[in-house]
Structure formats: structure tokens, C-alpha cells
Design an enzyme around this catalytic site. Structure first.
Site, PDB file in Angstrom:
ATOM      1  N   ASN A  71       0.983  -1.406  -0.122  1.00 37.61           N
ATOM      2  CA  ASN A  71       0.074  -0.108   0.024  1.00 37.61           C
ATOM      3  C   ASN A  71       0.664   1.292   0.265  1.00 37.61           C
ATOM      4  O   ASN A  71       0.495   2.288  -0.633  1.00 37.61           O
ATOM      5  CB  ASN A  71      -0.904  -0.021   1.251  1.00 37.61           C
ATOM      6  CG  ASN A  71      -1.931  -1.160   1.251  1.00 37.61           C
ATOM      7  OD1 ASN A  71      -2.087  -1.912   0.315  1.00 37.61           O
ATOM      8  ND2 ASN A  71      -2.544  -1.305   2.314  1.00 37.61           N
ATOM      9  N   ASN A 171      -0.471  -1.548  -6.785  1.00 38.19           N
ATOM     10  CA  ASN A 171      -0.480  -2.478  -5.644  1.00 38.19           C
ATOM     11  C   ASN A 171      -2.115  -2.360  -5.315  1.00 38.19           C
ATOM     12  O   ASN A 171      -2.436  -1.308  -4.858  1.00 38.19           O
ATOM     13  CB  ASN A 171       0.210  -2.276  -4.612  1.00 38.19           C
ATOM     14  CG  ASN A 171      -0.029  -3.080  -3.280  1.00 38.19           C
ATOM     15  OD1 ASN A 171       0.455  -4.360  -3.266  1.00 38.19           O
ATOM     16  ND2 ASN A 171      -0.814  -2.729  -2.560  1.00 38.19           N
ATOM     17  N   GLU A 172      -2.828  -3.453  -5.479  1.00 36.47           N
ATOM     18  CA  GLU A 172      -4.124  -3.638  -4.979  1.00 36.47           C
ATOM     19  C   GLU A 172      -5.039  -2.404  -5.407  1.00 36.47           C
ATOM     20  O   GLU A 172      -5.712  -1.838  -4.649  1.00 36.47           O
ATOM     21  CB  GLU A 172      -4.123  -3.937  -3.484  1.00 36.47           C
ATOM     22  CG  GLU A 172      -3.283  -5.095  -3.029  1.00 36.47           C
ATOM     23  CD  GLU A 172      -3.424  -5.217  -1.284  1.00 36.47           C
ATOM     24  OE1 GLU A 172      -3.779  -4.098  -0.919  1.00 36.47           O
ATOM     25  OE2 GLU A 172      -3.344  -6.303  -0.871  1.00 36.47           O
ATOM     26  N   GLU A 293       1.534 -11.668  -2.490  1.00 36.79           N
ATOM     27  CA  GLU A 293       1.211 -11.376  -0.907  1.00 36.79           C
ATOM     28  C   GLU A 293       0.338 -12.394  -0.613  1.00 36.79           C
ATOM     29  O   GLU A 293      -0.443 -12.675  -0.935  1.00 36.79           O
ATOM     30  CB  GLU A 293       0.586  -9.906  -0.721  1.00 36.79           C
ATOM     31  CG  GLU A 293       1.507  -8.720  -0.945  1.00 36.79           C
ATOM     32  CD  GLU A 293       0.704  -7.649  -0.302  1.00 36.79           C
ATOM     33  OE1 GLU A 293      -0.027  -7.656   0.686  1.00 36.79           O
ATOM     34  OE2 GLU A 293       0.796  -6.536  -0.881  1.00 36.79           O
TER      35      GLU A 293
END
Length: 527
Positions: A71, A171-172, A293
Site C-alpha cells: 500500500n 498494488n491492490e 502477497e
């Protein structure tokens, strides 16, 4: 029922990527400031890196590390983290409410990976960052010289290109918790991935890129969000990134260790989606999976809030707390983090996921364990040591090579009732889950067949037959066994976990009988 495992050389799954067992690094808490970097530590080198950490990790053969997040990267400006440290900019990190001093910057992350002898898997900022930032980052990192950015790298002390091969495109990016989230616009993110991948590969054609999938299988838009993304970028990206953290109630070991089946559901769904998009595009390219992850741990159940519908997933991330303070992490003042449970529960929960990844080695070509660095290198402010997870992780790095094999396992089973950890992490039940969890690797180059097993049963040991009669020339069988009569036993610097030693086992007419103790990790090597 006497368990029986059968493996035959004709029944394969796929080739095992050398990077299947990598790790993930993000500057959360003291993971960077304290563990990786502490200029006041007695072992610190000229860059402030702890050499006790470096020396232990160098011995593990860790194939890769994903960095610098997480994050964190969705607001990180890499250009503010290079050059003389006194000229670098200090920023707020809204993801984790911390100050980022940039004492450890772009170059330091990559140079630390070089020092531990591993490859860097780099995540670019596609939250607040721009396409130009990503292009400049590849040029600075990988171009030999003769341009502004590549010559600046050389001026900053690294003459040779870093040759970073794998680049994660954000990311995400579907998460509402992510700065610059593309939650509401998967097509827009897919187009950005297409353009970023294209531009970055025009700068360095040797690289490969990774697009984000749904951040969890619990997301309301899973799996349609990533299907829309991949429809836009299938022709230019190489991997789809999956993330999952499995939880179970403290003491519910069967649900914790049986969680590997939810990982397999996730992988199977995403594989089917990728194959559909490939067919839709009439493409000869096969996009694979990067499970970059993952983790499994015990967690107390949280109160449920029925009736909120889709808002359940977002509630905690849209709570703006005026009392919350940003933290400046002092690398020389690492708080003691005491996680519940002994070494064995950490080992078994980790390896249960890793065996699921091995069973899907045909499509999962990259994975990075969250907490993998700490698993390989247990640590405090003063010391490092080898915990139980160190040895199990190294078993997989060393022995899970070659070809992943299909395994037939006949053994007693159990049922897992469905349960809800919180509003978002809700698991359907599973029936007929085998007590023996197993996977297998056939390393033809080293003439070695390795069977990995976990006994999930806390009460019952099993004499297990392993039938390998289809393999010729096997003359030697050995077993590495990790087990403790005290399941709550914890290692420490003064009492590191004893190194498991290989014990010879008998092979009769292609069948070995191995005892699997309750809640044990076993590596059976046939040579």
C-alpha cells in the site's frame, strides 16, 4: 485407514519456477527501519544495513523479494528518495500513518537485495504516480547510460544497471483503501496497465510486468473487476497479481491449516478467467499468476454488522479519525512484537499455503510471502536467529525444484464448517478435507523426488505408505521431520530452533512407510 500417497512419473502438473518461494518487503513498522536498516546497530555497514540480517538471508538462497511495498507505494515518489540523503524529501505515508524519511530510498532497496543475493521484484506507483514516472523509473534502474536518468543513477553511485526483471503495475489497485484507487474504473486501470507495460518494455524489452487482480476473493466485484482489466491489457502484461490472507479463530487448527483449499479456489477461478480472456483475444500468449502477497494466521472473530451490504467492506477505510497521529519509526528502537502461538503453528500455517502454490506450479510462477523475511530471519533490535519457519522455508527453496507432480493421497478426512471472521472475511464450508496435506517435486537434474507432507491431525499419528514404483533407480530415502511435543514452544536468540537432520528410511519394492506425527512437517527425499 492406513494413508497411502502415490506418485507416478507420467502424471505431472507443470514446471516449478525458481521464484516460487520469494518474499515481500514493505516499510510497515520496523520492517525497514530496524530490521533491514539501523545505522546504530553494532553490525551496521557503511550504508546502515544490518549485516547480521544480510549474512543470514544470504545463506538461504531466497530467489526474490518484492519491494518497496505494498500500500505504501501508491503515494511514494521514488524520485524524492535518490541522491544525497541530506537532500531527500520527507513525506507522509497516508497508507500506514507514518513519516517516510527516505533514508532508505530507491537505490538502497535494490542494493540491499543485491547484498543478500536475491532478485528485486519492483512495484511502481500507479496510484498517485504517472506513466512518465514509471518510464523514468525503468530508465534510471535498467538503462546502461547515456541518458539523463541512467547517468543520474551512475552519478548516485551505481554504475551498472540493476537489471530488475519483474515490475508490478501498482498494488491492490481495486482497493478503496488505495490512494488513486481504480476500484470504480477497472477498464481505466486496464488501459493504464496496457500503456505502462508497453512503454516500460519499449525502454527495456527484457522486463516482464504484473497487473493487479481483486485484492481478495471477498471483494464484491471479484472476479469481474480483473476480467475487465485483463480484457484491456492481456496482450502486454505477463502476470496477474493475487493477494490473500487466510484467518481462523484461535485454536481452530483445522480451519487454519485447511485454508489452503481457499487459496486453490482463488487460483482456479483466476486461471479460468485468464484462459477465457486468452480465448477471447485469440492470443497465443498465456498470462500466469503472481501470488505476491499471502499469509495465514489466527485472528479473533470481530463483531458482525449485518444489513450494511457492500458498505461492510469499505466501512473501516472510510472512517476518518482526527485523533490519529503519524508515527516516525526510530530504527534503533524496535518495539518487541510478540505474536501468539509457538513456532510450529507459524510453520504449519505458512507451509500449508506454500504447498497449495506448489500444486499449481503450472500457472503460479511467482509468489512472495508476506513475513517471509522474518520467517527466514527471526529478529529483535539486537539479534537474529533461526526459528522453525527458517528451516521449513529453506526446505521448499532447496527441494521444490523441477516439475510439480500430481499426488494421489488416500487418507482420513474431516469437514470444515463455514465461518465469518468479520464482515468481509467469510468462508464457505469444506467437506472431506484430507488430514494429510501433500505436494511433490521431481528434480530430474539432481535425480531427486521430494514429497512434502503436513499432518493436520493434532491427535493422531499416521504410518503412511508412499508408493513411487513408477520411478526407476531410487536407492535412498531420507526424512526431515519437524514436530514438537510442546506445540507452544517458541524459539529465541538464546534458544534457536534445533536444525532438523535427515534420517534414513527403508524402501521396499518401491514403497516407503513413513510415520507422520501429529501436527508435523515432513520432507521425504528419494534419490
Amino acid at each position: 485407514m492406513k494413508p497411502r500417497i502415490t506418485i507416478h512419473p507420467k502424471f505431472t502438473i507443470g514446471e516449478i519456477s525458481p521464484r516460487l518461494y520469494s518474499a515481500f518487503l514493505e516499510p510497515i513498522g520496523n520492517m525497514v527501519n530496524g530490521f533491514m536498516y539501523n545505522p546504530k546497530h553494532p553490525t551496521a555497514d557503511e550504508q546502515g544495513f544490518r549485516t547480521d540480517v544480510i549474512d543470514l538471508l544470504k545463506k538461504t538462497g531466497l530467489p526474490g523479494v518484492r519491494l518497496p511495498g505494498g500500500n505504501f507505494v501508491s503515494a511514494w515518489q521514488w524520485k524524492d528518495s535518490i541522491g544525497p540523503k541530506e537532500q531527500r524529501k520527507v513525506h507522509l505515508d497516508p497508507a500506514w500513518y507514518q513519516y517516510i524519511t527516505n533514508e532508505v530510498g530507491h537505490d538502497e532497496y535494490l542494493q540491499w537485495a543485491e547484498k543478500i543475493g536475491t532478485s528485486s521484484i519492483y512495484t511502481v506507483n500507479l496510484g498517485t504516480g504517472t506513466l512518465q514516472d514509471a518510464m523514468d523509473c525503468v530508465e534510471y534502474t535498467n538503462h546502461p547510460g547515456g541518458t539523463y536518468w541512467s547517468d543520474l543513477r551512475r552519478k548516485n553511485g551505481h554504475d551498472a544497471p540493476y537489471k530488475v526483471k519483474t515490475w508490478c503495475l501498482g498494488n491492490e489497485m481495486d482497493g478503496h483503501w488505495q490512494l488513486g484507487s481504480w476500484e470504480k474504473d477497472p477498464r481505466g486501470y486496464g488501459v493504464l496497465c496496457h500503456e505502462a507495460s508497453k512503454a516500460m518494455k519499449w525502454i527495456d524489452a527484457s522486463i516482464e510486468t504484473v497487473a493487479c487482480a481483486s485484492s481478495a476473493s471477498f471483494m464484491d466485484h471479484y472476479p469481474s473487476w480483473e476480467a475487465t482489466v485483463m480484457d484491456e491489457c492481456y496482450d502486454t502484461v505477463d502476470y496477474l497479481a493475487l493477494h490473500h490472507y487466510h484467518s481462523a479463530k484461535p485454536g481452530d487448527l483445522l480451519s487454519l491449516l485447511g485454508g489452503a483449499h481457499y487459496y486453490e479456489d482463488f487460483i482456479n477461478t483466476e486461471t479460468a478467467m485468464l484462459d477465457y480472456i486468452q480465448a477471447k483475444h485469440r492470443s497465443p500468449r498465456k498470462v500466469n499468476i503472481s501470488f505476491d502477497e499471502y499469509g495465514a494466521f489466527e485472528r479473533p472473530f470481530s463483531p458482525l454488522n449485518p444489513g450494511y451490504g457492500p458498505y461492510n467492506m469499505a466501512r473501516s477505510h472510510y472512517k476518518f479519525d482526527p485523533e490519529r497521529q503519524y508515527i516516525l519509526h526510530d530504527p534503533d528502537n524496535m518495539p518487541v512484537r510478540e505474536f501468539p502461538g509457538g513456532d510450529m503453528i507459524k510453520l504449519l500455517s505458512m507451509t500449508s499455503v506454500q504447498l497449495a502454490l506448489l500444486r499449481h506450479a503450472d500457472r503460479v510462477k511467482l509468489s512472495c510471502m508476506t513475513g517471509g523475511l522474518g520467517s527466514l530471519c527471526a529478529n529483535t533490535r539486537e539479534h537474529v536467529w533461526k526459528s522453525a519457519t527458517h528451516y521449513a522455508f529453506r526446505h521448499l527453496i532447496e527441494f521444490a525444484k523441477g516439475t510439480s507432480m500430481q499426488v494421489s493421497c488416500e487418507c482420513p478426512t474431516f469437514d470444515m464448517p463455514g465461518y465469518a471472521i468479520d464482515d468481509t472475511s467469510q468462508y464457505t464450508g469444506k467437506n472431506n478435507v484430507p488430514y494429510i496435506d501433500t505436494a511433490c517435486a521431481w528434480d530430474k537434474d539432481n535425480k531427486r523426488l521430494t514429497v512434502f507432507t503436513i499432518n493436520r491431525n493434532k491427535d493422531q499419528k499416521y504410518p503412511c505408505e508412499i508408493d513411487i514404483r513408477g520411478f526407476e533407480g531410487i536407492t535412498k530415502v531420507s526424512q526431515y521431520e519437524m514436530y514438537s511435543d510442546d506445540f507452544d514452544k517458541k524459539s529465541s536468540f538464546n534458544q534457536p530452533w534445533p536444525e532438523p537432520k535427515a534420517k534414513s528410511r527403508e524402501l521396499k519394492q518401491g514403497i516407503a512407510t513413513i510415520t507422520l506425527k501429529p501436527l508435523s512437517w515432513n520432507v521425504i527425499v528419494f534419490e
